[in-house]
Design a protein around this motif. Structure first.
Motif, PDB file in Angstrom:
ATOM      1  N   ALA A  81      -1.937  -3.043  31.147  1.00 38.39           N
ATOM      2  CA  ALA A  81      -3.047  -3.967  30.831  1.00 38.39           C
ATOM      3  C   ALA A  81      -4.374  -3.252  29.977  1.00 38.39           C
ATOM      4  CB  ALA A  81      -3.665  -4.429  32.046  1.00 38.39           C
ATOM      5  N   LEU A  82      -4.463  -2.103  30.346  1.00 37.71           N
ATOM      6  CA  LEU A  82      -5.487  -1.176  29.498  1.00 37.71           C
ATOM      7  C   LEU A  82      -5.168  -0.948  28.078  1.00 37.71           C
ATOM      8  CD1 LEU A  82      -6.675   1.391  31.946  1.00 37.71           C
ATOM      9  CD2 LEU A  82      -8.001   0.018  30.643  1.00 37.71           C
ATOM     10  N   ALA A  83      -3.658  -0.884  27.733  1.00 41.37           N
ATOM     11  CA  ALA A  83      -3.129  -0.659  26.450  1.00 41.37           C
ATOM     12  C   ALA A  83      -3.546  -1.864  25.593  1.00 41.37           C
ATOM     13  CB  ALA A  83      -1.601  -0.336  26.487  1.00 41.37           C
ATOM     14  N   VAL A  84      -3.672  -2.923  26.156  1.00 41.22           N
ATOM     15  CA  VAL A  84      -3.828  -4.202  25.259  1.00 41.22           C
ATOM     16  C   VAL A  84      -5.301  -4.805  25.551  1.00 41.22           C
ATOM     17  CG1 VAL A  84      -1.401  -4.934  25.309  1.00 41.22           C
ATOM     18  CG2 VAL A  84      -2.745  -5.801  27.157  1.00 41.22           C
ATOM     19  N   GLY A  85      -6.066  -3.835  25.843  1.00 41.51           N
ATOM     20  CA  GLY A  85      -7.584  -4.284  26.255  1.00 41.51           C
ATOM     21  C   GLY A  85      -7.732  -5.156  27.295  1.00 41.51           C
ATOM     22  N   ASN A  86      -7.034  -5.547  28.258  1.00 40.41           N
ATOM     23  CA  ASN A  86      -7.064  -6.497  29.457  1.00 40.41           C
ATOM     24  C   ASN A  86      -7.867  -5.625  30.511  1.00 40.41           C
ATOM     25  OD1 ASN A  86      -7.451  -8.524  31.288  1.00 40.41           O
ATOM     26  ND2 ASN A  86      -5.188  -9.148  30.700  1.00 40.41           N
ATOM     27  N   ALA A  87      -9.028  -5.419  30.587  1.00 43.13           N
ATOM     28  CA  ALA A  87      -9.621  -4.457  31.578  1.00 43.13           C
ATOM     29  C   ALA A  87      -9.737  -5.242  32.828  1.00 43.13           C
ATOM     30  CB  ALA A  87     -11.228  -4.192  30.958  1.00 43.13           C
ATOM     31  N   ALA A  88     -10.033  -6.468  32.669  1.00 43.04           N
ATOM     32  CA  ALA A  88     -10.144  -7.360  34.011  1.00 43.04           C
ATOM     33  C   ALA A  88      -8.760  -7.207  34.665  1.00 43.04           C
ATOM     34  CB  ALA A  88     -10.268  -8.742  33.665  1.00 43.04           C
ATOM     35  N   ILE A 252      -1.361  -3.415  13.094  1.00 44.66           N
ATOM     36  CA  ILE A 252      -0.749  -2.678  14.324  1.00 44.66           C
ATOM     37  C   ILE A 252      -1.038  -3.402  15.505  1.00 44.66           C
ATOM     38  CG2 ILE A 252      -0.657  -0.470  15.748  1.00 44.66           C
ATOM     39  CD1 ILE A 252      -1.366   0.971  12.955  1.00 44.66           C
ATOM     40  N   ARG A 253      -2.370  -3.662  15.515  1.00 37.61           N
ATOM     41  CA  ARG A 253      -3.059  -4.529  16.921  1.00 37.61           C
ATOM     42  C   ARG A 253      -2.376  -5.725  17.007  1.00 37.61           C
ATOM     43  NH1 ARG A 253      -5.321  -0.492  19.832  1.00 37.61           N
ATOM     44  NH2 ARG A 253      -7.337   0.525  18.998  1.00 37.61           N
ATOM     45  N   LEU A 254      -2.009  -6.495  15.962  1.00 40.67           N
ATOM     46  CA  LEU A 254      -1.083  -7.760  16.328  1.00 40.67           C
ATOM     47  C   LEU A 254       0.397  -7.344  16.665  1.00 40.67           C
ATOM     48  CD1 LEU A 254      -2.318  -9.791  12.956  1.00 40.67           C
ATOM     49  CD2 LEU A 254      -3.064  -9.991  15.556  1.00 40.67           C
ATOM     50  N   TRP A 255       0.876  -6.333  16.064  1.00 37.94           N
ATOM     51  CA  TRP A 255       2.127  -5.795  16.554  1.00 37.94           C
ATOM     52  C   TRP A 255       2.025  -5.696  17.995  1.00 37.94           C
ATOM     53  CZ3 TRP A 255       4.976  -2.343  18.948  1.00 37.94           C
ATOM     54  CH2 TRP A 255       6.426  -2.380  18.773  1.00 37.94           C
ATOM     55  N   LEU A 256       1.206  -5.044  18.427  1.00 36.50           N
ATOM     56  CA  LEU A 256       1.114  -4.697  19.905  1.00 36.50           C
ATOM     57  C   LEU A 256       0.675  -6.069  20.669  1.00 36.50           C
ATOM     58  CD1 LEU A 256      -1.019  -1.344  19.504  1.00 36.50           C
ATOM     59  CD2 LEU A 256       1.702  -1.471  20.182  1.00 36.50           C
ATOM     60  N   LEU A 257       0.483  -7.220  20.036  1.00 28.96           N
ATOM     61  CA  LEU A 257      -0.275  -8.239  20.657  1.00 28.96           C
ATOM     62  C   LEU A 257      -1.248  -8.251  21.468  1.00 28.96           C
ATOM     63  CD1 LEU A 257       3.228  -9.985  21.942  1.00 28.96           C
ATOM     64  CD2 LEU A 257       2.165 -10.303  19.761  1.00 28.96           C
ATOM     65  N   SER A 258      -2.276  -7.093  21.180  1.00 30.39           N
ATOM     66  CA  SER A 258      -3.413  -6.740  21.967  1.00 30.39           C
ATOM     67  C   SER A 258      -4.656  -7.733  21.670  1.00 30.39           C
ATOM     68  CB  SER A 258      -3.833  -5.225  21.449  1.00 30.39           C
ATOM     69  OG  SER A 258      -5.184  -5.049  22.061  1.00 30.39           O
ATOM     70  N   ARG A 259      -4.877  -8.449  22.323  1.00 27.41           N
ATOM     71  CA  ARG A 259      -6.007  -9.547  22.093  1.00 27.41           C
ATOM     72  C   ARG A 259      -7.354  -9.176  21.804  1.00 27.41           C
ATOM     73  NH1 ARG A 259      -3.900 -14.771  24.828  1.00 27.41           N
ATOM     74  NH2 ARG A 259      -5.947 -15.657  24.353  1.00 27.41           N
ATOM     75  N   HIS A 260      -7.639  -7.997  22.882  1.00 26.57           N
ATOM     76  CA  HIS A 260      -8.901  -7.249  22.963  1.00 26.57           C
ATOM     77  C   HIS A 260      -9.228  -6.690  21.506  1.00 26.57           C
ATOM     78  CE1 HIS A 260     -12.488  -5.172  24.281  1.00 26.57           C
ATOM     79  NE2 HIS A 260     -12.017  -4.086  23.808  1.00 26.57           N
ATOM     80  N   HIS A 261      -8.372  -5.903  21.247  1.00 29.67           N
ATOM     81  CA  HIS A 261      -8.464  -5.146  20.051  1.00 29.67           C
ATOM     82  C   HIS A 261      -8.237  -5.959  18.719  1.00 29.67           C
ATOM     83  CE1 HIS A 261      -7.211  -2.206  22.912  1.00 29.67           C
ATOM     84  NE2 HIS A 261      -8.397  -1.549  22.387  1.00 29.67           N
ATOM     85  N   SER A 262      -7.587  -6.860  18.836  1.00 28.77           N
ATOM     86  CA  SER A 262      -7.170  -7.900  17.558  1.00 28.77           C
ATOM     87  C   SER A 262      -8.493  -8.673  17.299  1.00 28.77           C
ATOM     88  CB  SER A 262      -6.132  -8.620  17.696  1.00 28.77           C
ATOM     89  OG  SER A 262      -4.969  -8.125  17.940  1.00 28.77           O
ATOM     90  N   VAL A 292      -8.563 -15.431  19.563  1.00 32.68           N
ATOM     91  CA  VAL A 292      -7.820 -14.430  20.202  1.00 32.68           C
ATOM     92  C   VAL A 292      -8.611 -14.086  21.506  1.00 32.68           C
ATOM     93  CG1 VAL A 292      -7.097 -11.960  19.846  1.00 32.68           C
ATOM     94  CG2 VAL A 292      -6.742 -13.862  18.112  1.00 32.68           C
ATOM     95  N   ALA A 293      -9.894 -13.974  21.470  1.00 32.81           N
ATOM     96  CA  ALA A 293     -10.650 -13.534  22.789  1.00 32.81           C
ATOM     97  C   ALA A 293     -10.598 -14.573  23.677  1.00 32.81           C
ATOM     98  CB  ALA A 293     -12.246 -13.515  21.909  1.00 32.81           C
ATOM     99  N   GLY A 294     -10.165 -15.709  23.606  1.00 28.69           N
ATOM    100  CA  GLY A 294     -10.141 -16.585  24.583  1.00 28.69           C
ATOM    101  C   GLY A 294      -8.746 -16.466  25.547  1.00 28.69           C
ATOM    102  N   ASP A 295      -8.635 -17.587  26.363  1.00 28.93           N
ATOM    103  CA  ASP A 295      -7.439 -17.415  27.056  1.00 28.93           C
ATOM    104  C   ASP A 295      -6.142 -18.120  27.079  1.00 28.93           C
ATOM    105  OD1 ASP A 295      -9.085 -15.691  29.073  1.00 28.93           O
ATOM    106  OD2 ASP A 295      -9.947 -17.465  29.785  1.00 28.93           O
ATOM    107  N   GLY A 296      -6.496 -19.166  25.928  1.00 29.65           N
ATOM    108  CA  GLY A 296      -5.164 -19.843  25.446  1.00 29.65           C
ATOM    109  C   GLY A 296      -3.964 -19.130  24.602  1.00 29.65           C
ATOM    110  N   ARG A 297      -3.022 -19.900  24.430  1.00 30.05           N
ATOM    111  CA  ARG A 297      -1.901 -19.443  23.684  1.00 30.05           C
ATOM    112  C   ARG A 297      -2.259 -19.129  22.289  1.00 30.05           C
ATOM    113  NH1 ARG A 297       3.738 -22.185  24.686  1.00 30.05           N
ATOM    114  NH2 ARG A 297       4.451 -20.678  23.459  1.00 30.05           N
ATOM    115  N   ILE A 298      -1.635 -18.120  21.609  1.00 28.54           N
ATOM    116  CA  ILE A 298      -1.991 -17.740  20.390  1.00 28.54           C
ATOM    117  C   ILE A 298      -0.747 -17.855  19.313  1.00 28.54           C
ATOM    118  CG2 ILE A 298      -2.698 -16.064  18.697  1.00 28.54           C
ATOM    119  CD1 ILE A 298      -4.129 -14.929  21.194  1.00 28.54           C
ATOM    120  N   ASP A 299      -0.719 -18.386  18.510  1.00 27.02           N
ATOM    121  CA  ASP A 299       0.371 -18.366  17.271  1.00 27.02           C
ATOM    122  C   ASP A 299      -0.025 -17.252  16.368  1.00 27.02           C
ATOM    123  OD1 ASP A 299       1.963 -18.578  15.257  1.00 27.02           O
ATOM    124  OD2 ASP A 299       1.848 -20.874  15.028  1.00 27.02           O
TER     125      ASP A 299
END
Length: 310
Positions: A81-88, A252-262, A292-299
């Motif tokens: 979770a930390l790796a993709v920025g999901n601190a919660a 890179i952040r998009l490849w990692l699917l990291s919402r927070h960093h993207s 991206v910062a929200g909770d919905g699905r992302i294309d």
């Protein structure tokens, strides 16, 4: 610098090839196999599959009421979770892991909780969590170095007067080498140079960090370095070069699917493109940053096609 928690399954399998059959229950071996698949995915920066495997491992161990397995699964889920920025999500797993952790595991949980606090901007809380890890004789060398890295980060982000001293203490612990710890040191020194107004020294340190991260390779470290470089160039109003570094980081952040960093990179790029006289691209990037910062699905494919040069 990430060290996921996994028993040496390879050693178990090797022993099974040359000696008596494995005596442990099949259910425990199955849990280790699930964890091993998660670790393999994590090391390949495939965080989505890593989270899937660790979640399966958690459910498996909960079904056995196997407390050690539950602890390991929780810690690995927090790392992911930390790796993709999901601190919660990381904080939720760490709070559940804390009552089960003792000794080295307790130190690991404490360290990760400090990383969560840093990601959430709670620098004083991070310092409080790190203080016992840095007091007295070091335990695990990896945990100690990581704790020093987080303490230096807290000092820099929190604007402490002793930030340079913490960076040098970290440097003494890291010593020589060409690993992720050394790359992080170059990033710290780049930040100190930037704050002193020495843009050339900052750029040189970031170039060294980037070379080390690429040699490993370390995708998150590479992206973080490119982001710092992009911000440094933006400060100097070198908009084209800044956009180049930030776009490379965003790939890179998009490849990692990291919402927070993207989302953060999209906001940085929007500011740069506004300054470059490209308001339409900036508007699209800001719109996607909100999504991206929200909770919905992302294309993710549509995002990349719309906001990055093809």
């Amino acid at each position: 610098m990430t060290r996921l928690w996994l028993l040496p399954l390879a050693a178990v399998l090797l022993a099974a090839c040359v000696s008596a059959p494995e005596q442990r229950p099949a259910a425990l071996l199955q849990g280790e196999r699930i964890l091993a698949m998660g670790v393999q995915s994590f090391r390949a920066d495939d965080y989505a599959n890593a989270a899937t495997h660790f979640t399966q491992a958690l459910a498996h161990y909960q079904g056995l009421d196997h407390q050690e397995g539950i602890l390991r699964a929780r810690i690995n889920l927090a790392e992911t979770a930390l790796a993709v920025g999901n601190a919660a999500a990381a904080e939720r797993h760490l709070l559940a892991a804390a009552p089960l952790a003792e000794g080295a595991a307790a130190q690991r949980v404490q360290l990760l909780r400090s990383s969560v606090a840093l990601q959430q901007g709670r620098y004083a809380a991070a310092v409080e969590l790190l203080t016992p890890l840095l007091a007295g004789a070091p335990g695990s060398e990896t945990v100690y170095r990581s704790a020093l890295a987080n303490r230096a980060d807290a000092a820099l982000l929190g604007g402490e007067a002793e930030a340079a001293a913490w960076v040098e203490r970290y440097a003494a612990a890291v010593g020589g080498g060409a690993d992720g710890f050394a790359a992080r040191l170059h990033r710290f020194r780049a930040e100190l140079a930037r704050r002193a107004g020495d843009h050339a020294a900052a750029a040189a340190a970031l170039e060294q960090a980037l070379a080390l991260y690429k040699a490993l390779p370390d995708r998150p470290g590479t992206a973080a370095t490119l982001e710092a470089w992009g911000e440094l160039l933006a400060e100097q109003q070198q908009w084209e070069a800044a956009a180049d570094r930030l776009e490379r980081a965003l790939h890179i952040r998009l490849w990692l699917l990291s919402r927070h960093h993207s989302a953060a990179d999209l906001q940085r790029l929007a500011a740069v493109n506004e300054a470059r006289g490209q308001p339409q691209r900036a508007a699209a990037q800001r719109r996607w940053a909100e999504i991206v910062a929200g909770d919905g699905r992302i294309d993710w494919g549509a995002l990349q096609r719309e906001v990055l040069p093809q």
